[in-house]
Design a protein around this motif. Structure first.
Motif, PDB file in Angstrom:
ATOM      1  N   LEU A  53       0.834  -1.201   0.000  1.00  0.00           N
ATOM      2  CA  LEU A  53       0.000   0.000   0.000  1.00  0.00           C
ATOM      3  C   LEU A  53       0.873   1.257   0.000  1.00  0.00           C
ATOM      4  CD1 LEU A  53      -2.762   1.394   0.118  1.00  0.00           C
ATOM      5  CD2 LEU A  53      -2.640   1.191   2.615  1.00  0.00           C
ATOM      6  N   ALA A  54       1.945   1.259   0.771  1.00  0.00           N
ATOM      7  CA  ALA A  54       2.854   2.413   0.810  1.00  0.00           C
ATOM      8  C   ALA A  54       3.471   2.641  -0.571  1.00  0.00           C
ATOM      9  CB  ALA A  54       3.939   2.199   1.861  1.00  0.00           C
ATOM     10  N   VAL A  55       3.903   1.565  -1.203  1.00  0.00           N
ATOM     11  CA  VAL A  55       4.499   1.662  -2.543  1.00  0.00           C
ATOM     12  C   VAL A  55       3.438   2.079  -3.564  1.00  0.00           C
ATOM     13  CG1 VAL A  55       5.503   0.264  -4.407  1.00  0.00           C
ATOM     14  CG2 VAL A  55       6.388   0.056  -2.071  1.00  0.00           C
ATOM     15  N   TYR A  56       2.280   1.456  -3.491  1.00  0.00           N
ATOM     16  CA  TYR A  56       1.198   1.733  -4.436  1.00  0.00           C
ATOM     17  C   TYR A  56       0.775   3.204  -4.355  1.00  0.00           C
ATOM     18  CZ  TYR A  56      -3.103   1.276  -7.080  1.00  0.00           C
ATOM     19  OH  TYR A  56      -4.090   1.441  -8.026  1.00  0.00           O
ATOM     20  N   THR A  57       0.578   3.702  -3.133  1.00  0.00           N
ATOM     21  CA  THR A  57       0.134   5.075  -2.930  1.00  0.00           C
ATOM     22  C   THR A  57       1.131   6.064  -3.514  1.00  0.00           C
ATOM     23  OG1 THR A  57      -1.031   4.417  -0.924  1.00  0.00           O
ATOM     24  CG2 THR A  57      -0.578   6.760  -1.186  1.00  0.00           C
ATOM     25  N   GLU A  58       2.403   5.835  -3.252  1.00  0.00           N
ATOM     26  CA  GLU A  58       3.436   6.718  -3.787  1.00  0.00           C
ATOM     27  C   GLU A  58       3.465   6.683  -5.321  1.00  0.00           C
ATOM     28  OE1 GLU A  58       8.074   6.463  -3.270  1.00  0.00           O
ATOM     29  OE2 GLU A  58       7.129   7.185  -1.407  1.00  0.00           O
ATOM     30  N   GLU A  59       3.378   5.491  -5.878  1.00  0.00           N
ATOM     31  CA  GLU A  59       3.382   5.346  -7.341  1.00  0.00           C
ATOM     32  C   GLU A  59       2.120   5.948  -7.948  1.00  0.00           C
ATOM     33  OE1 GLU A  59       5.043   3.769 -11.044  1.00  0.00           O
ATOM     34  OE2 GLU A  59       5.742   4.669  -9.198  1.00  0.00           O
ATOM     35  N   ASN A  60       0.996   5.735  -7.328  1.00  0.00           N
ATOM     36  CA  ASN A  60      -0.268   6.280  -7.810  1.00  0.00           C
ATOM     37  C   ASN A  60      -0.216   7.813  -7.802  1.00  0.00           C
ATOM     38  OD1 ASN A  60      -2.976   5.891  -8.756  1.00  0.00           O
ATOM     39  ND2 ASN A  60      -3.697   6.481  -6.732  1.00  0.00           N
ATOM     40  N   ASN A  61       0.304   8.390  -6.733  1.00  0.00           N
ATOM     41  CA  ASN A  61       0.427   9.849  -6.658  1.00  0.00           C
ATOM     42  C   ASN A  61       1.367  10.374  -7.743  1.00  0.00           C
ATOM     43  OD1 ASN A  61      -1.381  10.085  -4.566  1.00  0.00           O
ATOM     44  ND2 ASN A  61       0.186  10.122  -2.980  1.00  0.00           N
ATOM     45  N   ARG A  62       2.447   9.665  -7.989  1.00  0.00           N
ATOM     46  CA  ARG A  62       3.399  10.078  -9.021  1.00  0.00           C
ATOM     47  C   ARG A  62       2.724  10.117 -10.400  1.00  0.00           C
ATOM     48  NH1 ARG A  62       6.553   8.150 -12.870  1.00  0.00           N
ATOM     49  NH2 ARG A  62       6.000   5.979 -12.593  1.00  0.00           N
ATOM     50  N   ILE A  63       1.979   9.071 -10.711  1.00  0.00           N
ATOM     51  CA  ILE A  63       1.292   8.981 -12.011  1.00  0.00           C
ATOM     52  C   ILE A  63       0.194  10.041 -12.116  1.00  0.00           C
ATOM     53  CG2 ILE A  63      -0.257   7.522 -13.390  1.00  0.00           C
ATOM     54  CD1 ILE A  63       2.686   6.718 -13.614  1.00  0.00           C
ATOM     55  N   ARG A  64      -0.538  10.245 -11.039  1.00  0.00           N
ATOM     56  CA  ARG A  64      -1.614  11.245 -11.065  1.00  0.00           C
ATOM     57  C   ARG A  64      -1.049  12.659 -11.236  1.00  0.00           C
ATOM     58  NH1 ARG A  64      -4.479   7.080 -12.055  1.00  0.00           N
ATOM     59  NH2 ARG A  64      -5.773   6.184 -10.441  1.00  0.00           N
TER      60      ARG A  64
END
Length: 189
Positions: A53-64
């Motif tokens: 979740l920590a990795v996903y959230t960071e990656e999701n924010n980067r893409i957004r």
């Protein structure tokens, strides 16, 4: 130094998850790559789901953030929706981390996080969309009441995206795109 170990674990997890995906990645592999004992892993993360979740959230924010910069938010409204979904697909389709959104092994954990009121009220992309769409509708002459009605429909799209998985409803992402496109066409054409 605890933050340093936590960051090393998250960096190792990002590297491994992005190559192997969620299911094929193990905690011992993450700990080994980070140079941290497996037992120490649990001092920083409760589980494989938590670090994902920590990795996903960071990656999701980067893409957004990338979407917010690259999309023409002033253009034709119907084209804007098409462009948004097209860009999302292109940025996510080859991303082993973000493509886990519909993976039954982790999707309920991710969906629970993103559907929580706390996250929803602090999600930068969600807030950006609400602000951008509200300003756009106001500029187009929509009344405050009408804008609120339309934002309720947006909230329904958000709800569907955070509560319905591919297991529940095959091809849900394309269905949401189809609904959004025709909803916007009805408003602006």
């Amino acid at each position: 130094m605890p933050e340093n170990k936590k960051q090393k674990l998250k960096s190792a997890a990002y590297d491994i998850f992005s190559k192997k995906g969620y299911k094929a990645t193990g905690i011992s592999e993450i700990a080994k790559q980070a140079g941290v004992a497996v037992g120490s892993f649990y001092n920083y993360y409760d589980s494989k789901e938590a670090i994902f979740l920590a990795v996903y959230t960071e990656e999701n924010n980067r893409i957004r953030q990338k979407l917010m910069r690259e999309i023409d938010w002033e253009g034709d409204a119907v084209h804007l929706v098409s462009q948004l979904f097209e860009k999302l697909r292109s940025l996510i389709s080859f991303n082993k981390i973000l493509s886990e959104w519909y993976n039954p092994a982790i999707s309920s954990y991710l969906h629970a996080h993103y559907s929580s009121e706390k996250n929803k009220d602090s999600d930068p992309f969600h807030l950006f969309l609400l602000e951008t769409f509200s300003a756009r509708m106001s500029a187009e002459g929509f009344s405050s009441d009408k804008i609120q009605e339309i934002l309720q429909v947006y909230q329904l799209f958000y709800y569907m995206d955070t509560h319905i998985t591919e297991v529940d409803f095959p091809n849900i992402s394309r269905t949401i795109e189809f609904l959004a496109t025709y909803f916007v066409k009805g408003l602006f054409e």
